[in-house]
Motif scaffolding. Sequence first.
Motif, mmCIF file in Angstrom:
data_model
loop_
_atom_site.group_PDB
_atom_site.id
_atom_site.type_symbol
_atom_site.label_atom_id
_atom_site.label_comp_id
_atom_site.label_asym_id
_atom_site.label_seq_id
_atom_site.Cartn_x
_atom_site.Cartn_y
_atom_site.Cartn_z
ATOM 1 N N ASN A 32 0.805 -1.209 0.000
ATOM 2 C CA ASN A 32 0.000 0.000 0.000
ATOM 3 C C ASN A 32 0.843 1.265 0.000
ATOM 4 O OD1 ASN A 32 -2.322 -1.519 0.085
ATOM 5 N ND2 ASN A 32 -2.457 -1.494 2.322
ATOM 6 N N LYS A 33 0.367 2.253 -0.756
ATOM 7 C CA LYS A 33 0.963 3.572 -0.723
ATOM 8 C C LYS A 33 0.309 4.358 0.397
ATOM 9 C CE LYS A 33 1.580 7.741 -3.549
ATOM 10 N NZ LYS A 33 1.344 8.352 -4.883
ATOM 11 N N LEU A 34 1.119 4.857 1.324
ATOM 12 C CA LEU A 34 0.582 5.593 2.461
ATOM 13 C C LEU A 34 0.387 7.064 2.117
ATOM 14 C CD1 LEU A 34 2.664 4.171 5.456
ATOM 15 C CD2 LEU A 34 0.493 3.361 4.530
ATOM 16 N N LYS A 35 -0.614 7.641 2.704
ATOM 17 C CA LYS A 35 -0.852 9.068 2.529
ATOM 18 C C LYS A 35 0.081 9.845 3.459
ATOM 19 C CE LYS A 35 -5.727 8.685 1.216
ATOM 20 N NZ LYS A 35 -7.125 9.069 1.560
ATOM 21 N N PHE A 36 0.472 11.038 2.996
ATOM 22 C CA PHE A 36 1.252 11.899 3.874
ATOM 23 C C PHE A 36 0.417 12.217 5.111
ATOM 24 C CE2 PHE A 36 3.068 12.874 -0.377
ATOM 25 C CZ PHE A 36 4.319 12.354 -0.137
ATOM 26 N N GLY A 37 1.052 12.215 6.262
ATOM 27 C CA GLY A 37 0.342 12.349 7.520
ATOM 28 C C GLY A 37 0.204 11.022 8.238
ATOM 29 N N SER A 38 0.489 9.917 7.525
ATOM 30 C CA SER A 38 0.486 8.594 8.161
ATOM 31 C C SER A 38 1.642 8.501 9.160
ATOM 32 C CB SER A 38 0.606 7.498 7.104
ATOM 33 O OG SER A 38 -0.480 7.534 6.204
ATOM 34 N N THR A 39 1.629 7.448 9.951
ATOM 35 C CA THR A 39 2.613 7.310 11.027
ATOM 36 C C THR A 39 3.567 6.158 10.746
ATOM 37 O OG1 THR A 39 1.020 8.177 12.633
ATOM 38 C CG2 THR A 39 2.924 7.014 13.514
ATOM 39 N N ILE A 40 4.857 6.450 10.872
ATOM 40 C CA ILE A 40 5.923 5.471 10.659
ATOM 41 C C ILE A 40 6.484 5.061 12.017
ATOM 42 C CG2 ILE A 40 8.227 5.097 9.676
ATOM 43 C CD1 ILE A 40 7.506 7.244 7.568
ATOM 44 N N GLY A 41 6.594 3.755 12.251
ATOM 45 C CA GLY A 41 7.237 3.249 13.456
ATOM 46 C C GLY A 41 8.659 2.826 13.149
ATOM 47 N N ILE A 42 9.598 3.240 13.976
ATOM 48 C CA ILE A 42 11.013 2.896 13.782
ATOM 49 C C ILE A 42 11.492 2.092 14.979
ATOM 50 C CG2 ILE A 42 13.354 3.753 13.409
ATOM 51 C CD1 ILE A 42 12.149 6.340 12.309
ATOM 52 N N ILE A 43 11.970 0.890 14.719
ATOM 53 C CA ILE A 43 12.593 0.084 15.773
ATOM 54 C C ILE A 43 14.074 0.472 15.815
ATOM 55 C CG2 ILE A 43 13.108 -2.229 16.618
ATOM 56 C CD1 ILE A 43 10.752 -3.262 14.938
ATOM 57 N N GLY A 44 14.467 1.126 16.883
ATOM 58 C CA GLY A 44 15.837 1.603 17.024
ATOM 59 C C GLY A 44 15.895 3.108 16.969
ATOM 60 N N GLY A 45 16.499 3.713 17.991
ATOM 61 C CA GLY A 45 16.502 5.169 18.084
ATOM 62 C C GLY A 45 17.873 5.802 18.046
ATOM 63 N N GLY A 46 18.832 5.139 17.380
ATOM 64 C CA GLY A 46 20.161 5.736 17.240
ATOM 65 C C GLY A 46 20.191 6.800 16.167
ATOM 66 N N GLN A 47 21.400 7.098 15.676
ATOM 67 C CA GLN A 47 21.524 8.174 14.682
ATOM 68 C C GLN A 47 20.828 7.845 13.369
ATOM 69 O OE1 GLN A 47 24.177 6.552 15.981
ATOM 70 N NE2 GLN A 47 25.669 5.981 14.388
ATOM 71 N N LEU A 48 20.796 6.560 12.991
ATOM 72 C CA LEU A 48 20.108 6.199 11.748
ATOM 73 C C LEU A 48 18.609 6.432 11.889
ATOM 74 C CD1 LEU A 48 21.986 2.903 10.791
ATOM 75 C CD2 LEU A 48 22.426 5.215 9.962
ATOM 76 N N GLY A 49 18.057 6.038 13.038
ATOM 77 C CA GLY A 49 16.651 6.294 13.295
ATOM 78 C C GLY A 49 16.354 7.783 13.306
ATOM 79 N N LYS A 50 17.256 8.557 13.888
ATOM 80 C CA LYS A 50 17.078 10.010 13.942
ATOM 81 C C LYS A 50 17.010 10.605 12.546
ATOM 82 C CE LYS A 50 19.287 14.246 15.660
ATOM 83 N NZ LYS A 50 20.447 14.806 16.406
ATOM 84 N N MET A 51 17.935 10.185 11.665
ATOM 85 C CA MET A 51 17.969 10.755 10.317
ATOM 86 C C MET A 51 16.813 10.242 9.463
ATOM 87 S SD MET A 51 22.089 11.203 9.623
ATOM 88 C CE MET A 51 22.732 9.821 10.548
ATOM 89 N N MET A 52 16.359 9.000 9.714
ATOM 90 C CA MET A 52 15.124 8.520 9.079
ATOM 91 C C MET A 52 13.952 9.408 9.483
ATOM 92 S SD MET A 52 14.880 4.410 9.487
ATOM 93 C CE MET A 52 16.204 3.296 9.031
ATOM 94 N N VAL A 90 6.145 10.145 13.342
ATOM 95 C CA VAL A 90 7.132 9.118 13.683
ATOM 96 C C VAL A 90 6.972 8.699 15.141
ATOM 97 C CG1 VAL A 90 9.591 8.608 13.961
ATOM 98 C CG2 VAL A 90 8.809 9.943 11.993
ATOM 99 N N ILE A 91 6.965 7.374 15.358
ATOM 100 C CA ILE A 91 7.050 6.808 16.704
ATOM 101 C C ILE A 91 8.272 5.907 16.735
ATOM 102 C CG2 ILE A 91 5.924 5.407 18.470
ATOM 103 C CD1 ILE A 91 3.236 6.138 17.238
ATOM 104 N N VAL A 92 9.115 6.056 17.734
ATOM 105 C CA VAL A 92 10.342 5.266 17.817
ATOM 106 C C VAL A 92 10.325 4.409 19.075
ATOM 107 C CG1 VAL A 92 11.641 7.107 18.987
ATOM 108 C CG2 VAL A 92 12.873 5.343 17.732
ATOM 109 N N LEU A 93 10.870 3.205 18.963
ATOM 110 C CA LEU A 93 11.028 2.292 20.101
ATOM 111 C C LEU A 93 12.504 2.037 20.328
ATOM 112 C CD1 LEU A 93 9.044 -0.939 20.882
ATOM 113 C CD2 LEU A 93 11.535 -1.001 20.862
ATOM 114 N N ASP A 94 12.951 2.254 21.571
ATOM 115 C CA ASP A 94 14.366 2.038 21.898
ATOM 116 C C ASP A 94 14.494 1.851 23.405
ATOM 117 O OD1 ASP A 94 17.214 2.634 20.307
ATOM 118 O OD2 ASP A 94 17.351 2.931 22.471
ATOM 119 N N PRO A 95 15.429 0.990 23.854
ATOM 120 C CA PRO A 95 15.611 0.783 25.291
ATOM 121 C C PRO A 95 16.362 1.912 25.993
ATOM 122 C CG PRO A 95 17.123 -0.602 24.061
ATOM 123 C CD PRO A 95 16.212 0.037 23.057
#
Length: 375
Positions: free
Chosen positions: A4-24, A35-40
């Motif tokens: 599926n193509k997501l509409k702008f305004g949709s929510t992206i979940g990122i597993i990992g909150g390091g620098q790569l997650g930050k730049m994503m 954006v919602i991020v999960l990190d310990p």
Amino acid sequence: MNFNKLKFGSTIGIIGGGQLGKMMAQSAQKMGFKVIVLDPDKECPCQHVAHQFINAEYDDIDALKQLGEATDVITYEFENISASQLKELVNIYNIPQGYQAIELLQDRLTEKQSLEQAGAHILPYKQLSRVEDLDKAKEQLGYPFMVKTRFGGYDGKGQVLVKGEQDLQEATELIEQQECVAEQFLNLDKEVSLTVTIGNDNQIAYFPLQENEHQNQILFKTVVPARSNKEEEARKEVTKITDHIHFIGTFTVEFFIDKSNKLYVNEIAPRPHNSGHYSIEACDYSQFDTHILAITGQRLPQAINVLKPAVMMNLLGRDLDLLEDEFGNHPEWHTHIYGKTTRKPDRKMGHLTVLTNDVDQAEEELLNYFKGRNN
């Protein structure tokens, strides 16, 4: 693959909150995604640029499901997450990247076996299930050879260069901790990498071949375009790999080039990669932009244009100690500081990129500033 193509305004979940997650997250937000991020780590860099932060361990299945319920698509910033749990999540939530690449590539042995099955050009290797297998590795590969743990190693961790009998004890200790892989050591001329993004309907976007230098197995600098004639051959190797392993989003294949100009696949990072950071300033799309476009089902650019050649330098803790007072004096340095709270000598704390018409000169000038670092 179609998704599926997501509409702008949709929510992206990122597993990992390091620098790569930050730049994503920064790329996602400029396109209008949440954006919602999960990190310990309560102080992880990405939590400061995310709309919501879930502070939980990567193997906390309840927290992962919480992430899935709150988002329209899930991605990840690194490969050391549970493949079995990711497989469970794939059956419930929208994860276009799937679990196969993680399952195969987080284990150095299955990575080697998968590359071999794909017909990619790789160095000879030997599985080390027990200490006694070192004798077979010596016989089969000859000195010198690398011993690497099957799981968990990165930035030089979990590996030993065995030059001779004097290094066998250190290799033995590594094998006693976990199974390993021995790999023939190459008479190296150059290291290069190719960053690629695959999207909906098998769209593919190639970044230019990147020339890399590592110090103590940690990326030191990247020059783009690479001073090499191996880009076309590298793309052919990537095609062999993607015909065999499922990829969606941005990933990077690292290569060795030996003194006789032969190209070998070294390893694959199934997510944006340190050697692609220059693309933020040097290209019309960054590796993070194309990753977000891919996982949300948008069209990818037909080609990635290099706006200007570039030299990118990694900034470790020791480099911040050395250059902290210099950053403000160099507007030509595009400096990125990741926001990590703990500074360690060999920890990646940021990077800087210089755009130039003369990469040799820019490289030389930058190296003069890094001469005081302690290797």
